[in-house]
Design a protein around this motif. Sequence first.
Motif, PDB file in Angstrom:
ATOM      1  N   ASP A  55       0.814  -1.215   0.000  1.00 39.99           N
ATOM      2  CA  ASP A  55       0.000   0.000   0.000  1.00 39.99           C
ATOM      3  C   ASP A  55       0.850   1.268   0.000  1.00 39.99           C
ATOM      4  OD1 ASP A  55       1.039  -0.240   2.531  1.00 39.99           O
ATOM      5  OD2 ASP A  55      -0.846   0.157   3.592  1.00 39.99           O
ATOM      6  N   GLY A  56       2.138   1.146  -0.315  1.00 32.52           N
ATOM      7  CA  GLY A  56       3.017   2.290  -0.317  1.00 32.52           C
ATOM      8  C   GLY A  56       3.051   3.025  -1.642  1.00 32.52           C
ATOM      9  N   ALA A  57       3.822   4.115  -1.673  1.00 28.51           N
ATOM     10  CA  ALA A  57       3.889   4.955  -2.865  1.00 28.51           C
ATOM     11  C   ALA A  57       4.561   4.252  -4.033  1.00 28.51           C
ATOM     12  CB  ALA A  57       4.630   6.247  -2.535  1.00 28.51           C
ATOM     13  N   ASP A  58       5.569   3.416  -3.751  1.00 28.06           N
ATOM     14  CA  ASP A  58       6.290   2.751  -4.840  1.00 28.06           C
ATOM     15  C   ASP A  58       5.364   1.828  -5.627  1.00 28.06           C
ATOM     16  OD1 ASP A  58       9.508   3.154  -4.111  1.00 28.06           O
ATOM     17  OD2 ASP A  58       8.172   3.212  -2.386  1.00 28.06           O
ATOM     18  N   ALA A  59       4.647   0.975  -4.916  1.00 29.50           N
ATOM     19  CA  ALA A  59       3.733   0.042  -5.581  1.00 29.50           C
ATOM     20  C   ALA A  59       2.550   0.790  -6.184  1.00 29.50           C
ATOM     21  CB  ALA A  59       3.240  -1.007  -4.585  1.00 29.50           C
ATOM     22  N   GLY A  60       2.018   1.770  -5.457  1.00 26.14           N
ATOM     23  CA  GLY A  60       0.877   2.518  -5.976  1.00 26.14           C
ATOM     24  C   GLY A  60       1.211   3.265  -7.249  1.00 26.14           C
ATOM     25  N   PHE A  61       2.380   3.888  -7.278  1.00 23.47           N
ATOM     26  CA  PHE A  61       2.804   4.596  -8.481  1.00 23.47           C
ATOM     27  C   PHE A  61       2.973   3.626  -9.646  1.00 23.47           C
ATOM     28  CE2 PHE A  61       6.435   5.900 -11.161  1.00 23.47           C
ATOM     29  CZ  PHE A  61       5.932   7.073 -11.696  1.00 23.47           C
ATOM     30  N   ALA A  62       3.615   2.482  -9.411  1.00 22.57           N
ATOM     31  CA  ALA A  62       3.840   1.504 -10.480  1.00 22.57           C
ATOM     32  C   ALA A  62       2.523   1.018 -11.079  1.00 22.57           C
ATOM     33  CB  ALA A  62       4.650   0.325  -9.952  1.00 22.57           C
ATOM     34  N   ARG A  63       1.537   0.817 -10.240  1.00 28.11           N
ATOM     35  CA  ARG A  63       0.233   0.353 -10.737  1.00 28.11           C
ATOM     36  C   ARG A  63      -0.520   1.456 -11.464  1.00 28.11           C
ATOM     37  NH1 ARG A  63      -0.375  -2.233  -4.901  1.00 28.11           N
ATOM     38  NH2 ARG A  63       0.254  -4.400  -5.323  1.00 28.11           N
ATOM     39  N   GLU A 121      -6.195  -1.129  -2.634  1.00 23.90           N
ATOM     40  CA  GLU A 121      -6.654   0.236  -2.406  1.00 23.90           C
ATOM     41  C   GLU A 121      -7.128   0.866  -3.718  1.00 23.90           C
ATOM     42  OE1 GLU A 121      -6.883   1.807   0.496  1.00 23.90           O
ATOM     43  OE2 GLU A 121      -6.116   0.059   1.592  1.00 23.90           O
ATOM     44  N   PRO A 122      -8.042   1.840  -3.645  1.00 24.82           N
ATOM     45  CA  PRO A 122      -8.469   2.548  -4.855  1.00 24.82           C
ATOM     46  C   PRO A 122      -7.289   3.277  -5.494  1.00 24.82           C
ATOM     47  CG  PRO A 122      -9.980   2.973  -3.036  1.00 24.82           C
ATOM     48  CD  PRO A 122      -8.784   2.286  -2.452  1.00 24.82           C
ATOM     49  N   PRO A 123      -7.337   3.518  -6.794  1.00 27.83           N
ATOM     50  CA  PRO A 123      -6.255   4.263  -7.458  1.00 27.83           C
ATOM     51  C   PRO A 123      -5.991   5.606  -6.790  1.00 27.83           C
ATOM     52  CG  PRO A 123      -7.748   3.321  -9.081  1.00 27.83           C
ATOM     53  CD  PRO A 123      -8.388   3.121  -7.740  1.00 27.83           C
ATOM     54  N   MET A 124      -4.729   5.982  -6.751  1.00 24.28           N
ATOM     55  CA  MET A 124      -4.252   7.281  -6.264  1.00 24.28           C
ATOM     56  C   MET A 124      -4.261   7.401  -4.746  1.00 24.28           C
ATOM     57  SD  MET A 124      -3.580   8.426  -9.220  1.00 24.28           S
ATOM     58  CE  MET A 124      -3.149  10.151  -9.010  1.00 24.28           C
ATOM     59  N   THR A 125      -4.656   6.357  -4.030  1.00 20.54           N
ATOM     60  CA  THR A 125      -4.663   6.447  -2.571  1.00 20.54           C
ATOM     61  C   THR A 125      -3.277   6.717  -2.026  1.00 20.54           C
ATOM     62  OG1 THR A 125      -6.511   4.871  -2.508  1.00 20.54           O
ATOM     63  CG2 THR A 125      -5.323   5.238  -0.453  1.00 20.54           C
ATOM     64  N   TRP A 126      -2.262   6.178  -2.686  1.00 16.42           N
ATOM     65  CA  TRP A 126      -0.882   6.354  -2.220  1.00 16.42           C
ATOM     66  C   TRP A 126      -0.454   7.816  -2.180  1.00 16.42           C
ATOM     67  CZ3 TRP A 126       2.560   8.594  -5.698  1.00 16.42           C
ATOM     68  CH2 TRP A 126       2.139   8.643  -7.038  1.00 16.42           C
ATOM     69  N   MET A 127      -1.095   8.666  -2.979  1.00 20.13           N
ATOM     70  CA  MET A 127      -0.720  10.079  -3.010  1.00 20.13           C
ATOM     71  C   MET A 127      -1.185  10.837  -1.765  1.00 20.13           C
ATOM     72  SD  MET A 127      -1.195  11.104  -7.052  1.00 20.13           S
ATOM     73  CE  MET A 127      -0.573  12.774  -6.826  1.00 20.13           C
ATOM     74  N   SER A 128      -2.071  10.242  -0.964  1.00 20.60           N
ATOM     75  CA  SER A 128      -2.574  10.922   0.223  1.00 20.60           C
ATOM     76  C   SER A 128      -1.498  11.060   1.292  1.00 20.60           C
ATOM     77  CB  SER A 128      -3.772  10.170   0.810  1.00 20.60           C
ATOM     78  OG  SER A 128      -3.379   8.876   1.251  1.00 20.60           O
ATOM     79  N   ALA A 129      -0.376  10.337   1.106  1.00 13.95           N
ATOM     80  CA  ALA A 129       0.715  10.462   2.071  1.00 13.95           C
ATOM     81  C   ALA A 129       1.475  11.764   1.888  1.00 13.95           C
ATOM     82  CB  ALA A 129       1.690   9.285   1.920  1.00 13.95           C
ATOM     83  N   GLY A 130       1.172  12.498   0.785  1.00 14.78           N
ATOM     84  CA  GLY A 130       1.846  13.775   0.531  1.00 14.78           C
ATOM     85  C   GLY A 130       1.090  14.916   1.163  1.00 14.78           C
ATOM     86  N   THR A 131       0.512  15.735   0.327  1.00  8.57           N
ATOM     87  CA  THR A 131      -0.197  16.917   0.824  1.00  8.57           C
ATOM     88  C   THR A 131      -1.560  16.585   1.401  1.00  8.57           C
ATOM     89  OG1 THR A 131      -1.231  17.323  -1.321  1.00  8.57           O
ATOM     90  CG2 THR A 131       0.931  18.297  -0.945  1.00  8.57           C
ATOM     91  N   GLY A 132      -2.069  15.402   1.055  1.00  9.04           N
ATOM     92  CA  GLY A 132      -3.398  15.023   1.496  1.00  9.04           C
ATOM     93  C   GLY A 132      -4.482  15.486   0.555  1.00  9.04           C
ATOM     94  N   GLY A 135      -5.756  12.259  -1.775  1.00  5.86           N
ATOM     95  CA  GLY A 135      -6.390  11.192  -1.044  1.00  5.86           C
ATOM     96  C   GLY A 135      -7.668  11.647  -0.361  1.00  5.86           C
ATOM     97  N   THR A 136      -7.640  12.801   0.281  1.00  7.49           N
ATOM     98  CA  THR A 136      -8.817  13.288   0.984  1.00  7.49           C
ATOM     99  C   THR A 136      -9.972  13.534   0.039  1.00  7.49           C
ATOM    100  OG1 THR A 136      -7.412  14.348   2.641  1.00  7.49           O
ATOM    101  CG2 THR A 136      -9.680  15.117   2.479  1.00  7.49           C
ATOM    102  N   ALA A 137      -9.684  14.100  -1.119  1.00  8.94           N
ATOM    103  CA  ALA A 137     -10.744  14.408  -2.073  1.00  8.94           C
ATOM    104  C   ALA A 137     -11.366  13.153  -2.622  1.00  8.94           C
ATOM    105  CB  ALA A 137     -10.177  15.257  -3.212  1.00  8.94           C
ATOM    106  N   HIS A 138     -10.555  12.123  -2.857  1.00  8.96           N
ATOM    107  CA  HIS A 138     -11.071  10.939  -3.514  1.00  8.96           C
ATOM    108  C   HIS A 138     -11.695   9.950  -2.537  1.00  8.96           C
ATOM    109  CE1 HIS A 138      -9.626  12.212  -7.315  1.00  8.96           C
ATOM    110  NE2 HIS A 138      -8.354  12.138  -6.994  1.00  8.96           N
ATOM    111  N   GLN A 139     -11.341  10.013  -1.229  1.00  6.42           N
ATOM    112  CA  GLN A 139     -11.918   9.073  -0.295  1.00  6.42           C
ATOM    113  C   GLN A 139     -13.414   9.269  -0.159  1.00  6.42           C
ATOM    114  OE1 GLN A 139      -9.590   9.652   3.216  1.00  6.42           O
ATOM    115  NE2 GLN A 139      -7.788   8.611   2.369  1.00  6.42           N
TER     116      GLN A 139
END
Length: 226
Positions: A55-63, A121-132, A135-139
Amino acid sequence: MTVTIQVPEPLDAEQTPSRRRVVLWTVFVTVVILTALAFFAVGRLTVAAQQVADDGADAGFARDMQAHHAQAVEMALAVRDTSANEEIRAIAYDIATTQQHQSGQMFAWLQEWGLPQAGTEPPMTWMSAGTGEHGTAHQSQPAATPEERMEGMATPEQLQALRSASGADADRLFADLMIRHHQGGVAMATAALNLAQTARVRDFAAGLVEAQNAEILALQDLRARL
């Protein structure tokens, strides 16, 4: 690793401006591809054996970037097969081949990490670890499609319009959609550059930001002349 580059024949005064732009675009894309390969090679040499979180950024970005690239390839192939514009056909071909190659790299990363190609996890969830912001908008929209969740993705209606268009209308629509698509790709790669844990993904993302920003400028110049 030795790389041989076949340099295009020198431009002469008899070549048309369109032909010169196509040759210059080919040289530019060759450099971009070699730069991306260099980043990839450095990443493979420098990445240490480490556990990559599912569920991290590396795997999320690759997918997610594979899905993002897949749509770019679809649009590029659609216009390459129908356009009479030499520059559009050259750009579309280069986008299709480059992004198919990059998708293969990201597919291989997930295999090497022992992770499935599809995440839980839904697409782009990994990006919520940044500015939020993402992830916040899409949740609040769990049923959103990947096209709605990923920045720059064309809608099904826009894709159908591109398939149905012809001539200069198709060329202009392709340029408009691809500029927006690349801008979304740059946003995703920038997030990966800041959030990824592996040197491989960070190096790849840095190369992608540079390459797609350059392509955006080239597409904007072309769009102004269509």
